[in-house]
Design an enzyme around this catalytic site. Structure first.
Site, PDB file in Angstrom:
ATOM      1  N   LYS A 171       0.833  -1.213   0.000  1.00  0.00           N
ATOM      2  CA  LYS A 171       0.000   0.000   0.000  1.00  0.00           C
ATOM      3  C   LYS A 171       0.864   1.257   0.000  1.00  0.00           C
ATOM      4  O   LYS A 171       0.648   2.156  -0.805  1.00  0.00           O
ATOM      5  CB  LYS A 171      -0.895  -0.003   1.245  1.00  0.00           C
ATOM      6  CG  LYS A 171      -1.583   1.312   1.507  1.00  0.00           C
ATOM      7  CD  LYS A 171      -2.514   1.255   2.697  1.00  0.00           C
ATOM      8  CE  LYS A 171      -1.873   1.604   4.024  1.00  0.00           C
ATOM      9  NZ  LYS A 171      -1.540   3.033   4.210  1.00  0.00           N
TER      10      LYS A 171
ATOM     11  N   CYS B 119      -7.236  17.026  12.395  1.00  0.00           N
ATOM     12  CA  CYS B 119      -5.863  17.290  12.747  1.00  0.00           C
ATOM     13  C   CYS B 119      -5.806  18.286  13.892  1.00  0.00           C
ATOM     14  O   CYS B 119      -5.785  19.489  13.685  1.00  0.00           O
ATOM     15  CB  CYS B 119      -5.175  17.805  11.492  1.00  0.00           C
ATOM     16  SG  CYS B 119      -3.646  18.560  11.764  1.00  0.00           S
TER      17      CYS B 119
ATOM     18  N   ARG C 295       1.266  20.805  11.984  1.00  0.00           N
ATOM     19  CA  ARG C 295       2.437  19.984  12.232  1.00  0.00           C
ATOM     20  C   ARG C 295       2.593  18.773  11.304  1.00  0.00           C
ATOM     21  O   ARG C 295       3.690  18.542  10.789  1.00  0.00           O
ATOM     22  CB  ARG C 295       2.429  19.519  13.686  1.00  0.00           C
ATOM     23  CG  ARG C 295       3.817  19.177  14.121  1.00  0.00           C
ATOM     24  CD  ARG C 295       3.875  18.670  15.515  1.00  0.00           C
ATOM     25  NE  ARG C 295       4.788  17.563  15.492  1.00  0.00           N
ATOM     26  CZ  ARG C 295       4.630  16.474  16.196  1.00  0.00           C
ATOM     27  NH1 ARG C 295       3.598  16.359  16.995  1.00  0.00           N
ATOM     28  NH2 ARG C 295       5.491  15.507  16.109  1.00  0.00           N
TER      29      ARG C 295
ATOM     30  N   ARG D 219      -8.703  -0.754   4.537  1.00  0.00           N
ATOM     31  CA  ARG D 219      -7.848   0.302   3.976  1.00  0.00           C
ATOM     32  C   ARG D 219      -6.477  -0.254   3.619  1.00  0.00           C
ATOM     33  O   ARG D 219      -5.835   0.242   2.692  1.00  0.00           O
ATOM     34  CB  ARG D 219      -7.643   1.419   5.012  1.00  0.00           C
ATOM     35  CG  ARG D 219      -8.835   2.307   5.206  1.00  0.00           C
ATOM     36  CD  ARG D 219      -8.455   3.483   6.073  1.00  0.00           C
ATOM     37  NE  ARG D 219      -7.156   3.990   5.669  1.00  0.00           N
ATOM     38  CZ  ARG D 219      -6.283   4.592   6.470  1.00  0.00           C
ATOM     39  NH1 ARG D 219      -6.575   4.781   7.727  1.00  0.00           N
ATOM     40  NH2 ARG D 219      -5.125   5.013   6.010  1.00  0.00           N
TER      41      ARG D 219
HETATM   42  C1  UD1 Z   1       3.959   6.925   6.472  1.00  0.00           C
HETATM   43  C2  UD1 Z   1       3.142   5.678   6.228  1.00  0.00           C
HETATM   44  C3  UD1 Z   1       2.543   5.166   7.527  1.00  0.00           C
HETATM   45  C4  UD1 Z   1       3.640   4.978   8.574  1.00  0.00           C
HETATM   46  C5  UD1 Z   1       4.485   6.241   8.710  1.00  0.00           C
HETATM   47  C6  UD1 Z   1       5.691   6.064   9.607  1.00  0.00           C
HETATM   48  C7  UD1 Z   1       2.388   6.042   3.962  1.00  0.00           C
HETATM   49  C8  UD1 Z   1       1.263   6.312   3.042  1.00  0.00           C
HETATM   50  N1  UD1 Z   1       2.108   5.988   5.270  1.00  0.00           N
HETATM   51  O1  UD1 Z   1       3.062   7.920   6.958  1.00  0.00           O
HETATM   52  O2  UD1 Z   1       1.901   3.906   7.265  1.00  0.00           O
HETATM   53  O3  UD1 Z   1       3.051   4.698   9.815  1.00  0.00           O
HETATM   54  O4  UD1 Z   1       4.983   6.657   7.420  1.00  0.00           O
HETATM   55  O5  UD1 Z   1       6.488   5.022   9.157  1.00  0.00           O
HETATM   56  O6  UD1 Z   1       3.489   5.819   3.531  1.00  0.00           O
HETATM   57  N2  UD1 Z   1       5.552  14.774  10.914  1.00  0.00           N
HETATM   58  C9  UD1 Z   1       5.675  16.122  11.192  1.00  0.00           C
HETATM   59  N3  UD1 Z   1       5.709  17.007  10.136  1.00  0.00           N
HETATM   60  C10 UD1 Z   1       5.630  16.618   8.828  1.00  0.00           C
HETATM   61  C11 UD1 Z   1       5.506  15.238   8.565  1.00  0.00           C
HETATM   62  C12 UD1 Z   1       5.479  14.343   9.633  1.00  0.00           C
HETATM   63  O7  UD1 Z   1       5.743  16.521  12.340  1.00  0.00           O
HETATM   64  O8  UD1 Z   1       5.651  17.468   7.927  1.00  0.00           O
HETATM   65  C13 UD1 Z   1       5.528  13.791  12.037  1.00  0.00           C
HETATM   66  C14 UD1 Z   1       4.253  12.986  12.119  1.00  0.00           C
HETATM   67  O9  UD1 Z   1       3.271  13.680  12.872  1.00  0.00           O
HETATM   68  C15 UD1 Z   1       4.743  11.707  12.778  1.00  0.00           C
HETATM   69  C16 UD1 Z   1       6.161  11.535  12.226  1.00  0.00           C
HETATM   70  O10 UD1 Z   1       6.540  12.825  11.763  1.00  0.00           O
HETATM   71  O11 UD1 Z   1       4.804  11.871  14.172  1.00  0.00           O
HETATM   72  C17 UD1 Z   1       6.314  10.536  11.103  1.00  0.00           C
HETATM   73  O12 UD1 Z   1       5.348  10.796  10.127  1.00  0.00           O
HETATM   74  P1  UD1 Z   1       5.535  10.446   8.582  1.00  0.00           P
HETATM   75  O13 UD1 Z   1       6.767   9.648   8.357  1.00  0.00           O
HETATM   76  O14 UD1 Z   1       5.372  11.698   7.796  1.00  0.00           O
HETATM   77  O15 UD1 Z   1       4.278   9.522   8.320  1.00  0.00           O
HETATM   78  P2  UD1 Z   1       3.487   9.434   6.973  1.00  0.00           P
HETATM   79  O16 UD1 Z   1       4.432   9.697   5.855  1.00  0.00           O
HETATM   80  O17 UD1 Z   1       2.226  10.216   7.058  1.00  0.00           O
END
Ligand code: UD1
Length: 417
Positions: free
Chosen positions: A22, A117, A122, A397
């Site tokens: 996915k 959110c 964030r 999902r």
């Molecule tokens: C992706 C995965 C999800 C997985 C996660 C962590 C996809 C579609 N989803 O989610 O299944 O659980 O990686 O391995 O690939 N954060 C910030 N600012 C940002 C972006 C992220 O603060 O701009 C924080 C988030 O709140 C979280 C952490 O960083 O606490 C990691 O998030 P992130 O790696 O971005 O997760 P996703 O990419 O959404």
């Protein structure tokens, strides 16, 4: 609303095939926005999130069809409307992955902020910071991110934290930017590598994916390609954990053992016997497992998407395990439900203290998110008697026909409406 009914206590046995990932498929589908030529993606899993993403792309004017070999063909000859509406984004945060490609290709994008959110901007601040560094102007209006740029220009971007979709968004945007972009502190997840490989198959010049420094030499246009999405490492890990927790013996086909070290090591530490070949993994477990401590962190450490399943596994292991979540806040929603099955778990800060009990007893439980649901299915497979897992749409999902695959492995599980 669909429910799963599980009669627990049956050790899983037999063979199953793992679906396409996915989290690799979603960004790869978005990469279709970067070219007017056809991108055909194969090994696409049949999941609700994938359908949501295809609907989103179709709404923008991308023509989507299926070819004879079940490849999904996407043609973004013209992007009529570079908009991701709230109604779709709120059901799937990964919708934000259209932002980078849309600005790069169309010079503008209007993408809803992810819904529900409570912590403001964030969750996407790193996406926005990076796109601004690439020359986009971004404003927030009425719950939407409005982004504009004539042509993106390269930048040296050091990300404040490791974000998977953030890295992917910036990689796609930089692929069509003017000059060479460097992403520092990039996510090293295998899904990032899969997207980079797909972009390179489309004519992009991405180097270093899989390390924390990714270099992207921008090109003026990308072309079509045919690309096979990688196997889902979280589905793989979930079935292995289920087999271990039920004292079973299974073989999984079409998998990538090379990207599962952290999970396989923990399964071995728990006492399971794990062997693998180039595209298969076999697991055999006899009797009770030992409790294993787990600490989630970005790849190559233990994945947060496997945390809930290991809480379930530890709930019937010998001893006490500490399961620490460092990636997401508030990701222990499954704990309350597992306790309804008789598990002994206390959450202290970002750590779940799981004391193994002799057995779990079936009960009605409610799924709250995707991976929490998987841990409840595991709980049901372990428990004596009948477990009913409500709100299965969360599971749909991210897991392709989970009840069919588990049934084939001997589980007594069925879907009811
Ligand atoms: C992706 C995965 C999800 C997985 C996660 C962590 C996809 C579609 N989803 O989610 O299944 O659980 O990686 O391995 O690939 N954060 C910030 N600012 C940002 C972006 C992220 O603060 O701009 C924080 C988030 O709140 C979280 C952490 O960083 O606490 C990691 O998030 P992130 O790696 O971005 O997760 P996703 O990419 O959404």
């Amino acid at each position: 609303m669909d429910r799963l009914l599980i009669e627990g206590g049956v050790p899983l046995s037999g063979e199953a095939r793992v679906s396409g990932a996915k989290n690799a498929t979603l960004p790869i589908l978005c990469a279709a926005l970067l070219t007017e030529e056809p991108l055909t993606v194969t090994n696409v899993p049949h999941l609700r999130d994938v359908t949501t993403m295809l609907n989103l792309l179709a709404q923008m004017g991308v023509a989507i069809s299926m070819d004879e070999q079940l490849g999904v063909e996407l043609v973004a000859a013209r992007i009529a409307s570079p908009v991701a509406p709230y109604e779709l984004v709120r059901t799937m945060r990964a919708s934000v992955l259209v932002l980078g490609p849309l600005i790069a290709r169309c010079g503008e994008a209007r993408v809803s902020l992810p819904g529900g959110c409570a912590i403001g901007l964030r969750p996407v601040d790193q996406h926005l910071k990076g796109l601004q560094a690439l020359g986009a102007t971004i404003s927030i209006e009425h719950g939407y991110m409005l982004a504009r740029a004539k042509r993106l220009r390269s930048a040296h971007i050091c990300m404040d934290l490791v974000t998977v979709t953030g890295t992917e968004n910036l990689m796609m945007a930089a692929a069509l930017a003017d000059g060479t972009t460097v992403l520092e502190n990039a996510a090293r997840e295998p899904e990032v590598v899969d997207l980079a490989n797909c972009l390179n198959a489309m004519g992009a010049k991405v180097q270093g994916a899989g390390s924390d420094i990714i270099t992207i030499e921008g090109v003026t246009r990308l072309h079509g390609a045919r690309y096979r999405a990688m196997a889902d490492r979280i589905e793989t890990g979930t079935f292995l954990a289920a087999a271990a927790a039920t004292g079973g013996s299974i073989t999984l086909r079409d998998v990538r053992p090379d990207i599962l070290d952290a999970v396989l090591d923990k399964l071995r530490e728990a006492g399971a016997h794990v062997t693998s070949g180039p595209d298969w993994i076999a697991l055999e477990a006899n009797g009770a497992l030992n409790a294993v401590n787990v600490r989630t962190a970005p790849y190559p450490a233990f994945p947060t998407d496997m945390q809930a399943q290991f809480v379930a596994l530890n709930s019937v292991a010998r001893g006490t395990a500490l399961v620490t979540e460092t990636v997401f806040e508030n990701r222990f929603m499954h704990v309350q439900e597992l306790k309804r099955l008789g598990a002994d778990i206390e959450v202290e800060g970002n750590t779940a203290v799981v004391k193994g009990v002799g057995h779990l007893d079936g009960a009605s439980v409610m799924a709250t998110d995707l991976r929490a649901s998987a841990s409840l299915v595991l709980g049901g497979l372990i428990a004596r008697g009948t477990t009913t897992v409500d709100r299965v749409y969360h599971l749909d999902r991210g897991y392709e026909r989970i009840e069919e695959k588990l049934s084939r492995l001997g589980a007594r599980i069925r879907r009811a409406r």
